[in-house]
Design a protein around this motif. Structure first.
Motif, PDB file in Angstrom:
ATOM      1  N   GLY A   1      -3.024   4.432   0.825  1.00  0.00           N
ATOM      2  CA  GLY A   1      -1.641   4.238   0.351  1.00  0.00           C
ATOM      3  C   GLY A   1      -0.852   5.753   0.353  1.00  0.00           C
ATOM      4  N   PHE A   2      -1.656   6.690  -0.238  1.00  0.00           N
ATOM      5  CA  PHE A   2      -1.168   8.063  -0.170  1.00  0.00           C
ATOM      6  C   PHE A   2      -0.806   8.407   1.274  1.00  0.00           C
ATOM      7  N   GLU A   3      -1.605   8.465   2.200  1.00  0.00           N
ATOM      8  CA  GLU A   3      -1.414   8.878   3.531  1.00  0.00           C
ATOM      9  C   GLU A   3      -0.268   8.081   4.293  1.00  0.00           C
ATOM     10  N   ILE A   4      -0.178   6.952   4.059  1.00  0.00           N
ATOM     11  CA  ILE A   4       1.115   6.157   4.621  1.00  0.00           C
ATOM     12  C   ILE A   4       2.249   6.720   3.722  1.00  0.00           C
ATOM     13  N   ALA A   5       2.258   6.834   2.659  1.00  0.00           N
ATOM     14  CA  ALA A   5       3.299   7.432   1.713  1.00  0.00           C
ATOM     15  C   ALA A   5       4.021   8.827   2.404  1.00  0.00           C
ATOM     16  N   LYS A   6       2.898   9.612   2.921  1.00  0.00           N
ATOM     17  CA  LYS A   6       3.281  10.781   3.292  1.00  0.00           C
ATOM     18  C   LYS A   6       3.649  10.813   4.552  1.00  0.00           C
ATOM     19  N   LEU A   7       3.254   9.981   5.252  1.00  0.00           N
ATOM     20  CA  LEU A   7       3.839   9.811   6.571  1.00  0.00           C
ATOM     21  C   LEU A   7       5.230   9.215   6.815  1.00  0.00           C
ATOM     22  N   LEU A   8       5.186   8.327   5.904  1.00  0.00           N
ATOM     23  CA  LEU A   8       6.857   7.543   5.819  1.00  0.00           C
ATOM     24  C   LEU A   8       7.888   8.583   5.268  1.00  0.00           C
ATOM     25  N   THR A   9       7.286   9.379   4.305  1.00  0.00           N
ATOM     26  CA  THR A   9       8.339  10.475   3.707  1.00  0.00           C
ATOM     27  C   THR A   9       8.664  11.194   4.957  1.00  0.00           C
ATOM     28  N   GLU A  10       7.619  11.940   5.435  1.00  0.00           N
ATOM     29  CA  GLU A  10       8.047  12.834   6.783  1.00  0.00           C
ATOM     30  C   GLU A  10       9.029  12.065   7.701  1.00  0.00           C
ATOM     31  N   LYS A  11       8.981  10.940   7.912  1.00  0.00           N
ATOM     32  CA  LYS A  11       9.795  10.321   8.896  1.00  0.00           C
ATOM     33  C   LYS A  11      11.285   9.704   8.446  1.00  0.00           C
TER      34      LYS A  11
ATOM     35  N   ASN B   1      11.982   8.455   5.186  1.00  0.00           N
ATOM     36  CA  ASN B   1      12.346   7.278   4.299  1.00  0.00           C
ATOM     37  C   ASN B   1      12.082   7.795   2.958  1.00  0.00           C
ATOM     38  N   HIS B   2      12.595   6.825   1.910  1.00  0.00           N
ATOM     39  CA  HIS B   2      12.203   7.203   0.442  1.00  0.00           C
ATOM     40  C   HIS B   2      11.218   6.021  -0.044  1.00  0.00           C
ATOM     41  N   VAL B   3      10.115   6.791  -0.232  1.00  0.00           N
ATOM     42  CA  VAL B   3       8.946   5.901  -0.911  1.00  0.00           C
ATOM     43  C   VAL B   3       8.646   5.861  -2.189  1.00  0.00           C
ATOM     44  N   ILE B   4       8.564   4.782  -2.880  1.00  0.00           N
ATOM     45  CA  ILE B   4       8.034   4.413  -4.347  1.00  0.00           C
ATOM     46  C   ILE B   4       6.616   4.172  -4.234  1.00  0.00           C
ATOM     47  N   ILE B   5       5.890   5.139  -4.777  1.00  0.00           N
ATOM     48  CA  ILE B   5       4.355   4.707  -4.935  1.00  0.00           C
ATOM     49  C   ILE B   5       3.931   4.387  -6.496  1.00  0.00           C
ATOM     50  N   THR B   6       3.178   3.652  -6.582  1.00  0.00           N
ATOM     51  CA  THR B   6       2.535   3.108  -7.847  1.00  0.00           C
ATOM     52  C   THR B   6       1.145   3.395  -8.216  1.00  0.00           C
ATOM     53  N   GLY B   7       0.963   3.707  -9.399  1.00  0.00           N
ATOM     54  CA  GLY B   7      -0.616   3.783  -9.699  1.00  0.00           C
ATOM     55  C   GLY B   7      -0.835   3.578 -11.218  1.00  0.00           C
ATOM     56  N   ARG B   8      -2.024   3.354 -11.556  1.00  0.00           N
ATOM     57  CA  ARG B   8      -2.593   2.969 -12.985  1.00  0.00           C
ATOM     58  C   ARG B   8      -2.750   4.115 -13.736  1.00  0.00           C
ATOM     59  N   ASP B   9      -2.908   5.456 -12.970  1.00  0.00           N
ATOM     60  CA  ASP B   9      -3.309   6.664 -13.720  1.00  0.00           C
ATOM     61  C   ASP B   9      -2.287   7.721 -13.772  1.00  0.00           C
ATOM     62  N   GLN B  10      -1.463   7.900 -14.823  1.00  0.00           N
ATOM     63  CA  GLN B  10      -0.394   9.048 -14.779  1.00  0.00           C
ATOM     64  C   GLN B  10      -0.774  10.079 -14.263  1.00  0.00           C
ATOM     65  N   LYS B  11      -1.738  10.824 -14.591  1.00  0.00           N
ATOM     66  CA  LYS B  11      -2.013  12.320 -14.058  1.00  0.00           C
ATOM     67  C   LYS B  11      -2.440  12.065 -12.475  1.00  0.00           C
TER      68      LYS B  11
ATOM     69  N   ASP C   1       7.487  14.609  -0.583  1.00  0.00           N
ATOM     70  CA  ASP C   1       8.966  14.859  -0.810  1.00  0.00           C
ATOM     71  C   ASP C   1       9.471  13.592  -0.660  1.00  0.00           C
ATOM     72  N   ASN C   2      10.560  13.520  -1.355  1.00  0.00           N
ATOM     73  CA  ASN C   2      11.474  12.273  -1.208  1.00  0.00           C
ATOM     74  C   ASN C   2      10.720  10.872  -1.704  1.00  0.00           C
ATOM     75  N   VAL C   3       9.925  11.151  -2.909  1.00  0.00           N
ATOM     76  CA  VAL C   3       9.123   9.907  -3.294  1.00  0.00           C
ATOM     77  C   VAL C   3       9.257  10.041  -5.030  1.00  0.00           C
ATOM     78  N   THR C   4       9.252   8.613  -5.482  1.00  0.00           N
ATOM     79  CA  THR C   4       9.309   8.167  -6.811  1.00  0.00           C
ATOM     80  C   THR C   4       7.876   7.573  -7.184  1.00  0.00           C
ATOM     81  N   GLY C   5       7.670   7.970  -8.363  1.00  0.00           N
ATOM     82  CA  GLY C   5       6.051   7.486  -8.915  1.00  0.00           C
ATOM     83  C   GLY C   5       6.440   6.687 -10.123  1.00  0.00           C
ATOM     84  N   ILE C   6       5.759   5.545  -9.951  1.00  0.00           N
ATOM     85  CA  ILE C   6       6.183   4.519 -11.177  1.00  0.00           C
ATOM     86  C   ILE C   6       4.657   4.074 -11.707  1.00  0.00           C
TER      87      ILE C   6
END
Length: 248
Positions: free
Chosen positions: A18-28, A30-40, A50-55
């Protein structure tokens, strides 16, 4: 699908595939929203992109799904790509009396039922977009089960069947349905089954996904998955033996 100017949601985007796809897509672009269960871990992942939102989000909790879908509609109305990547896997010996049904229940709920729920709740939003995509991350184990992760394999087989059916159900809409089928990947997720020794880099999965996504290849066989797919078409038994390292 082109690779730029999308708004993309990736569940389970703080590490691994998931992280690597987010990295590639932001470099292309895109604005990417990533989610996760651990805030840290979520904050750490966001700080590297860059150009990412975390939820903060747990895909297994319906109230959190509803909040996420509501926020997407309000804050990201142009979102048009959803990548269902969040997953859970247990590696264990099914003969050891470890209550495999309990592990199977958790895997099926996380990998399959929760994927369906998020998909269905996001569909009304996606159907409003001129062009949209759903990407379900399954596994090579959907084609031939691995005995070390037997119940996980079954959950990914369910994702595979659902993805095929959903693609047909949405064929006359603006929403394209992709399935990403990685082999063993070198991530923390696959550590218990030898991923760190024998798995391919998560960045390779992201690169091969992007190339196939751009060409509208709807079932994406990454790395050795292509070989297992070929074997499964001609001899399911041979594919099963190959994935489990059985010599015949």
């Amino acid at each position: 699908m082109n690779l730029s100017n999308h708004t993309v949601l990736i569940s389970g985007g703080t590490a691994g595939i998931g992280f690597e796809i987010a990295k590639l897509l932001t470099e292309k672009g895109n604005h990417v929203i990533i989610t996760g269960r651990d805030q840290k871990r979520l904050d750490e992942a966001v700080s590297k992109l860059d150009n990412v939102t975390g939820i903060l989000f747990d895909t297994t909790k319906e109230e959190e799904v509803d909040r996420l879908v509501s926020r997407i509609g309000a804050d990201f109305p142009s979102l048009n790509v959803v990548i269902n990547n969040a997953g859970l896997a247990y590696a264990y010996d099914v003969t050891a009396g470890l209550k495999s049904w309990e592990k199977a229940e958790q895997e099926m709920y996380t990998n399959y039922v929760s994927l369906i729920r998020l998909t269905e709740k996001m569909l009304p939003h996606l159907l409003k977009q001129e062009t949209a995509a759903l990407v379900n991350v399954s596994s090579v184990a959907a084609l031939a089960p691995h005995v070390a992760v037997l119940t996980y394999s079954a959950s990914k087989a369910a994702v595979h069947a659902y993805s095929e059916g959903l693609r047909l159900a949405l064929k006359d809409t603006s929403v394209k349905v992709f399935e990403l089928m990685p082999p063993l990947v070198n991530t923390e997720f696959s550590k218990e089954i030898g991923g760190q020794e024998n798995g391919i880099p998560a960045s390779q999965v992201a690169t091969e996904f992007a190339a196939a996504f751009e060409r509208n290849v709807y079932e994406i066989h990454v790395g050795a998955t292509a070989q297992i797919f070929g074997l499964a078409r001609t001899s399911p038994a041979t594919a099963f033996n190959a994935i489990n390292g059985v010599e015949v």
